[in-house]
Design a protein around this motif. Structure first.
Motif, mmCIF file in Angstrom:
data_model
loop_
_atom_site.group_PDB
_atom_site.id
_atom_site.type_symbol
_atom_site.label_atom_id
_atom_site.label_comp_id
_atom_site.label_asym_id
_atom_site.label_seq_id
_atom_site.Cartn_x
_atom_site.Cartn_y
_atom_site.Cartn_z
ATOM 1 N N UNK A 70 80.056 59.862 62.931
ATOM 2 C CA UNK A 70 79.478 59.485 61.635
ATOM 3 C C UNK A 70 80.843 58.985 60.725
ATOM 4 N N UNK A 71 81.846 59.502 61.039
ATOM 5 C CA UNK A 71 83.310 59.197 60.403
ATOM 6 C C UNK A 71 83.441 57.762 61.032
ATOM 7 N N UNK A 72 83.595 57.765 62.280
ATOM 8 C CA UNK A 72 83.758 56.344 62.920
ATOM 9 C C UNK A 72 82.909 55.347 62.458
ATOM 10 N N UNK A 76 87.803 47.297 54.174
ATOM 11 C CA UNK A 76 89.163 47.353 53.801
ATOM 12 C C UNK A 76 90.266 46.975 54.914
ATOM 13 N N UNK A 77 91.243 46.679 54.645
ATOM 14 C CA UNK A 77 92.425 46.227 55.680
ATOM 15 C C UNK A 77 92.523 46.914 56.923
ATOM 16 N N UNK A 78 92.240 48.434 56.663
ATOM 17 C CA UNK A 78 92.712 49.083 58.058
ATOM 18 C C UNK A 78 91.673 48.617 58.885
ATOM 19 N N UNK A 79 90.295 48.809 58.310
ATOM 20 C CA UNK A 79 89.493 48.412 59.047
ATOM 21 C C UNK A 79 89.425 47.166 59.988
ATOM 22 N N UNK A 127 90.654 43.912 64.733
ATOM 23 C CA UNK A 127 91.581 42.842 65.683
ATOM 24 C C UNK A 127 91.971 43.646 66.739
ATOM 25 N N UNK A 128 92.509 44.945 66.782
ATOM 26 C CA UNK A 128 93.070 45.608 68.088
ATOM 27 C C UNK A 128 91.777 45.652 68.854
ATOM 28 N N UNK A 129 90.795 46.159 68.489
ATOM 29 C CA UNK A 129 89.573 46.273 69.374
ATOM 30 C C UNK A 129 88.983 44.899 69.789
#
Length: 140
Positions: free
Chosen positions: A5-7, A15-18, A23-25
């Protein structure tokens, strides 16, 4: 909330973190798709086309004939490697297909979340006042 659920909530944020996570994924996903294309799909395409390896297809602009791309490049000939374009186009179509599948699954999950169960409506103000009136009558 649980891990998944958190994921899922993290993926739905803007947001930027997402974005950095995406990008990494995406980079890792590109490697997976590259391997699928190079190691699985292109050999099948090569089999269907009689063993043609598209990445070795080229045309020289100097009018000379070379047996391999490496020979042409070693001789310093101007070379159009159209096989690389074919390979890149196949990669793009496959990546677009996989992204379509993932986005489609995400949309289906999102639609399931949007289904809101409406609680049954409680009594109206008038009904409550009538119940209170009746209770007061019974006490008297």
């Amino acid at each position: 909330m649980g891990f998944f659920a958190d994921f899922k909530a993290s993926l739905m944020k803007g947001d930027v973190l997402s974005l950095a996570t995406a990008v990494v994924i995406g980079g890792a996903f590109g490697k997976i798709i590259g391997s699928a294309v190079d190691d699985v799909i292109m050999p099948i395409v090569g089999l269907l086309t009689g063993g043609v390896d598209f990445t070795t297809k080229f045309v020289t602009l100097d009018g000379q004939s070379y047996a391999t791309l490496a020979e042409a490049q070693k001789a310093g000939a101007a070379v159009i490697t159209y096989g690389n374009l074919v390979q890149a186009t196949i990669n793009f179509v496959i990546i677009a297909f996989f992204i379509f599948i993932i986005l489609r699954a995400a949309e289906r999950m999102k639609k399931k979340e949007e289904v809101v169960v409406v609680a049954p409506a409680g009594p109206t103000q008038e009904e409550l006042l009538m119940q209170i009136r009746d209770l007061l009558k019974n006490r008297s």
